[in-house]
Design a protein around this motif. Structure first.
Motif, PDB file in Angstrom:
ATOM      1  N   GLY A 119       0.737  -1.332   0.054  1.00  0.00           N
ATOM      2  CA  GLY A 119      -0.030   0.208   0.155  1.00  0.00           C
ATOM      3  C   GLY A 119       0.819   1.289  -0.004  1.00  0.00           C
ATOM      4  O   GLY A 119       0.794   2.073  -0.841  1.00  0.00           O
ATOM      5  N   ARG A 141      -7.732  -3.343   5.535  1.00  0.00           N
ATOM      6  CA  ARG A 141      -7.013  -1.868   5.368  1.00  0.00           C
ATOM      7  C   ARG A 141      -5.545  -2.047   5.003  1.00  0.00           C
ATOM      8  O   ARG A 141      -4.563  -1.394   5.705  1.00  0.00           O
ATOM      9  CB  ARG A 141      -7.122  -1.375   6.985  1.00  0.00           C
ATOM     10  CG  ARG A 141      -8.606  -0.902   7.108  1.00  0.00           C
ATOM     11  CD  ARG A 141      -8.536  -0.413   8.727  1.00  0.00           C
ATOM     12  NE  ARG A 141      -8.242  -1.424   9.787  1.00  0.00           N
ATOM     13  CZ  ARG A 141      -9.252  -2.057  10.348  1.00  0.00           C
ATOM     14  NH1 ARG A 141     -10.467  -1.973   9.943  1.00  0.00           N
ATOM     15  NH2 ARG A 141      -8.855  -3.001  11.239  1.00  0.00           N
ATOM     16  N   TRP A 142      -5.622  -2.550   3.769  1.00  0.00           N
ATOM     17  CA  TRP A 142      -4.097  -2.779   3.400  1.00  0.00           C
ATOM     18  C   TRP A 142      -3.546  -1.613   2.780  1.00  0.00           C
ATOM     19  O   TRP A 142      -2.365  -1.330   2.517  1.00  0.00           O
ATOM     20  CB  TRP A 142      -4.014  -3.618   2.431  1.00  0.00           C
ATOM     21  CG  TRP A 142      -4.876  -3.766   1.117  1.00  0.00           C
ATOM     22  CD1 TRP A 142      -6.097  -3.726   0.803  1.00  0.00           C
ATOM     23  CD2 TRP A 142      -4.115  -3.217  -0.216  1.00  0.00           C
ATOM     24  NE1 TRP A 142      -6.425  -3.461  -0.538  1.00  0.00           N
ATOM     25  CE2 TRP A 142      -5.232  -3.212  -1.076  1.00  0.00           C
ATOM     26  CE3 TRP A 142      -2.800  -3.150  -0.728  1.00  0.00           C
ATOM     27  CZ2 TRP A 142      -5.029  -2.755  -2.351  1.00  0.00           C
ATOM     28  CZ3 TRP A 142      -2.495  -2.845  -1.949  1.00  0.00           C
ATOM     29  CH2 TRP A 142      -3.531  -2.853  -2.777  1.00  0.00           C
ATOM     30  N   LEU A 143      -4.324  -0.439   2.310  1.00  0.00           N
ATOM     31  CA  LEU A 143      -3.994   0.795   1.774  1.00  0.00           C
ATOM     32  C   LEU A 143      -4.024   1.847   2.704  1.00  0.00           C
ATOM     33  O   LEU A 143      -4.772   2.023   3.640  1.00  0.00           O
ATOM     34  CB  LEU A 143      -5.120   1.235   0.651  1.00  0.00           C
ATOM     35  CG  LEU A 143      -5.008   0.327  -0.661  1.00  0.00           C
ATOM     36  CD1 LEU A 143      -6.069   0.982  -1.822  1.00  0.00           C
ATOM     37  CD2 LEU A 143      -3.632   0.795  -1.368  1.00  0.00           C
ATOM     38  N   PRO A 144      -3.105   2.759   2.727  1.00  0.00           N
ATOM     39  CA  PRO A 144      -3.129   4.071   3.611  1.00  0.00           C
ATOM     40  C   PRO A 144      -4.280   4.685   3.500  1.00  0.00           C
ATOM     41  O   PRO A 144      -4.870   5.008   2.291  1.00  0.00           O
ATOM     42  CB  PRO A 144      -1.705   4.650   3.260  1.00  0.00           C
ATOM     43  CG  PRO A 144      -0.890   3.679   2.384  1.00  0.00           C
ATOM     44  CD  PRO A 144      -1.924   3.118   1.629  1.00  0.00           C
ATOM     45  N   GLU A 145      -4.642   5.398   4.346  1.00  0.00           N
ATOM     46  CA  GLU A 145      -6.078   6.096   4.547  1.00  0.00           C
ATOM     47  C   GLU A 145      -6.292   7.089   3.223  1.00  0.00           C
ATOM     48  O   GLU A 145      -7.505   6.650   2.574  1.00  0.00           O
ATOM     49  CB  GLU A 145      -6.309   6.625   5.806  1.00  0.00           C
ATOM     50  CG  GLU A 145      -7.789   7.086   5.980  1.00  0.00           C
ATOM     51  CD  GLU A 145      -8.922   5.922   5.880  1.00  0.00           C
ATOM     52  OE1 GLU A 145      -9.922   6.228   5.134  1.00  0.00           O
ATOM     53  OE2 GLU A 145      -8.609   4.798   6.298  1.00  0.00           O
ATOM     54  N   PRO A 146      -5.479   7.876   2.952  1.00  0.00           N
ATOM     55  CA  PRO A 146      -5.764   8.849   1.841  1.00  0.00           C
ATOM     56  C   PRO A 146      -5.832   8.193   0.541  1.00  0.00           C
ATOM     57  O   PRO A 146      -6.628   8.491  -0.264  1.00  0.00           O
ATOM     58  CB  PRO A 146      -4.497   9.822   1.772  1.00  0.00           C
ATOM     59  CG  PRO A 146      -4.038   9.564   3.218  1.00  0.00           C
ATOM     60  CD  PRO A 146      -4.255   8.169   3.561  1.00  0.00           C
ATOM     61  N   ALA A 148      -6.984   4.941   0.110  1.00  0.00           N
ATOM     62  CA  ALA A 148      -8.320   4.234   0.160  1.00  0.00           C
ATOM     63  C   ALA A 148      -9.360   4.697  -0.334  1.00  0.00           C
ATOM     64  O   ALA A 148     -10.310   4.102  -0.991  1.00  0.00           O
ATOM     65  CB  ALA A 148      -8.432   3.647   1.629  1.00  0.00           C
ATOM     66  N   ALA A 149      -9.492   6.286  -0.367  1.00  0.00           N
ATOM     67  CA  ALA A 149     -10.728   6.814  -0.717  1.00  0.00           C
ATOM     68  C   ALA A 149     -10.555   6.791  -2.420  1.00  0.00           C
ATOM     69  O   ALA A 149     -11.640   7.087  -3.134  1.00  0.00           O
ATOM     70  CB  ALA A 149     -10.679   8.302  -0.300  1.00  0.00           C
TER      71      ALA A 149
END
Length: 624
Positions: A119, A141-146, A148-149
């Motif tokens: 990610g 939740r393998w992607l960083p939050e920003p 993931a959107a």
């Protein structure tokens, strides 16, 4: 995914590969949900940047990536195709710098614990990049939050009846009744449908639609999913020669040099046959079985045809041994994979296991590594720091935290080092020069574990990473520096057969340094592995009758021949001219003293003198 480069040169005009790609494009039926997501992903005005394609084996994840590649190329974008089974995905992602790239990552599950680093690596791609990742499953939740959107996920399921019928029709099943039966049985599994179509057309489409390839397809109605794939695989694999199939399964993949060596004069023919098999896919420069079937088929051949499997392993081992001896570093882990004993192959690959993986050194690692080293021995960090950079491999937990590191290089290259790094290696290089140990020697200048040190997996991954980093095809010896007071590391080295070179005990800036050496003999690590495989597959054999076995080589079975070739190569590794003479005279069909003398332009006296020396060397080796 990826492009197979089985030959350095490519013919002008349409090729077999381009024809196969065109056929794949014509036959592919894109699921509606995936079709919409791909359109959104490649829309220049859209906000979607990443698409995750998940689903169990056989549902068409790799086919979806090929479709994404075709659409990206039509849109004028550059495609970067990676396969996590063979590519260093994290390093490759950092190297992507072209504008508007479309990055495809297949078999992301193979990253194992390194999946957590995927990610952040994707987040570092250019802002106009598009990414498609295929895996059986991905953490929530393998992607960083920003990021993931900006991502979407498509979980592939079975094809609808109409799509399945279209796929079978495109595959040549022109009987509506047969298509209906196969659609019902396949439960929407694309790979099962492709295999069923291939089996049907290969059988000439039996008139009543009830049989294909001599099989009652209605009998498959009791199976579904991967079980159906396994059943239908038989019809496809029946078209392959038994010996070729045995090699394909036991070797975990083939390439042109391997096929040319094991099936002389038929490499092109066999590559074509494998490329035309639905169960075989390109991975890097090799052709491998579909991962949903590889292990199952390998085990089945070992159980049902143990002698064929045994001979296949021995023949592949002989070939990979020769490539390793010739200096091909990638051949050594392939040779190690043929060893049944996990204790022997530990530390020879892979560099990703269940809880840890190898990665490059990153500047942010210093914040974790420095206090960990200083806690173990005051003053250790300044001694080790010059080695921390591009030449360092770091072992990490699944969460990315570093737990061990190694900086390895060929000992011969260490002689040219200068500056602070020279302090740790100069005494080792000087001694190796005096004792003649520089050739084919690995030097692990720094080797440390500062967390999870009690877990064997950490040592295995670190050793595999160091061996891969140094790039020596067939190392004979390994010289390891232990920097600091590390009793647990000493115990590990002793268990692996290393011995301390007492004369090299020293201090660098007040930090104790010891050097440990393991030498596996003239045959090198490849010879050690090859001998282990020969013993496992052929059974322990006595050296007492080695010279008699040479005379009876033509009448021996294949396991005995492989053992004999391996033993002769091991005993004569330091005498290549004598080894060549023995191979020509005893290990070549139809050879005579006269034919070998003519081929080597040796006089009778010289020929028999060398042959006597070779036989004496073999006799001395067996008696010792």
């Amino acid at each position: 995914m990826g492009i197979v480069r089985l030959r350095a040169e490519q013919p002008v005009g349409p090729t077999l590969a381009s024809y196969a790609a065109e056929l794949d494009a014509r036959r592919y039926v894109c699921p509606a949900v995936l079709d919409r997501r791909l359109d959104l992903l490649l829309d220049p005005a859209g906000t979607l940047r990443l698409l995750a394609v998940t689903g169990r084996g056989g549902l068409g994840k790799s086919a979806a990536l090929r479709e994404a590649a075709r659409r990206a190329e039509r849109a004028g974008r550059r495609v970067v195709a990676l396969d996590a089974r063979v590519d260093d995905v994290l390093v490759a992602l950092e190297a992507v710098g072209d504008p508007r790239p479309v990055v495809l990552v297949d078999e992301a599950d193979a990253l194992g614990p390194a999946l957590g680093a995927l990610g952040p690596a994707v987040a570092g791609l250019p802002g106009d990049a598009r990414v498609v990742v295929a895996a059986r499953s991905l953490p929530a939740r393998w992607l960083p939050e920003p990021l993931a959107a900006l991502a979407a996920r498509v979980r592939l399921s079975g094809l609808a009846a109409a799509q399945a019928d279209a796929l079978l029709g495109g595959g040549g099943v022109d009987d509506p009744a047969a298509r209906a039966l196969l659609v019902e049985q396949a439960a929407g599994l694309p790979l099962a449908l492709v295999l069923a179509a291939r089996a049907w057309t290969a059988a000439g489409a039996a008139g009543d639609g009830a049989e294909a390839g001599g099989r009652d397809v209605s009998a498959l109605a009791r199976s579904c999913g991967d079980e159906l794939v396994a059943h239908l695989a038989d019809a496809v694999l029946d078209a392959l020669e038994p010996d070729l199939l045995a090699v394909l399964t036991q070797a975990a993949g083939v390439d042109v040099p391997l096929l040319a060596a094991l099936f002389p004069g038929r490499a092109d023919e066999l590559v074509t046959a494998l490329r035309d098999t639905s169960l075989v896919e390109p991975v890097g420069g090799r052709l491998v079985l579909h991962p949903s079937l590889a292990d199952r088929l390998a085990e089945r051949i070992r159980v049902v045809e143990p002698e064929r499997a045994r001979v296949a392993v021995l023949r592949v081992a002989e070939h990979e041994h020769a490539r390793a001896v010739a200096g091909e570093s990638a051949a050594l882990p392939r040779l190690a994979a043929l060893v049944a004993d996990p204790g022997i192959r530990a530390g020879l690959g892979p560099t990703t296991l269940s809880r840890h993986y190898a990665d490059r050194w990153r500047p942010t690692d210093a914040a974790v590594v420095r206090p960990a080293l200083e806690a173990r021995h005051r003053g250790l960090w300044p001694v080790v720091e010059p080695w921390l950079g591009d030449g360092t491999r770091v072992v990490r937990r699944a969460d990315g935290r570093p737990v061990a590191l190694v900086a390895a290089l060929p000992l011969a290259e260490a002689a040219g080092l200068s500056g602070p790094r020279r302090r740790l290696v100069a005494p080792v290089v000087d001694r190796a020069r005096r004792t003649g140990e520089v050739d084919r020697a690995v030097l692990s200048a720094v080797q440390l574990a500062f967390d999870d040190a009690a877990e064997p997996e950490v040592v295995w991954v670190r050793n595999a990473a160091g061996l891969s980093q140094c790039g020596i095809g067939n190392p004979r010896s390994d010289h390891v520096n232990l920097v600091g007071d590390l009793p647990e590391e000493c115990a590990v080295l002793e268990a692996y057969g290393y011995a301390e070179v007492v004369e090299l005990r020293r201090e660098v800036d007040g930090v104790p340094v010891t050097t440990w050496v393991a030498d596996v003999g003239p045959g090198g690590l490849a010879g050690l592995l090859y001998a282990a495989i020969a013993a496992e597959q052929g059974g322990p054999r006595s050296d007492a009758d080695l010279l008699a076995a040479l005379e009876d080589y033509a009448g021996a079975d294949e396991p005995a021949r492989v053992w004999l070739r391996a033993r002769v190569a091991e005993l004569l590794v330091a005498e290549p001219a004598l080894h060549d003479l023995v191979v020509r005279r005893y290990l070549t069909a139809g050879a005579t003293h006269e034919s070998v003398m003519r081929a080597t332009y040796l006089s009778r006296a010289t020929y028999f003198r060398r042959l006597r020396r070779a036989r004496e060397a073999l006799g001395a080796g067996t008696s010792g």
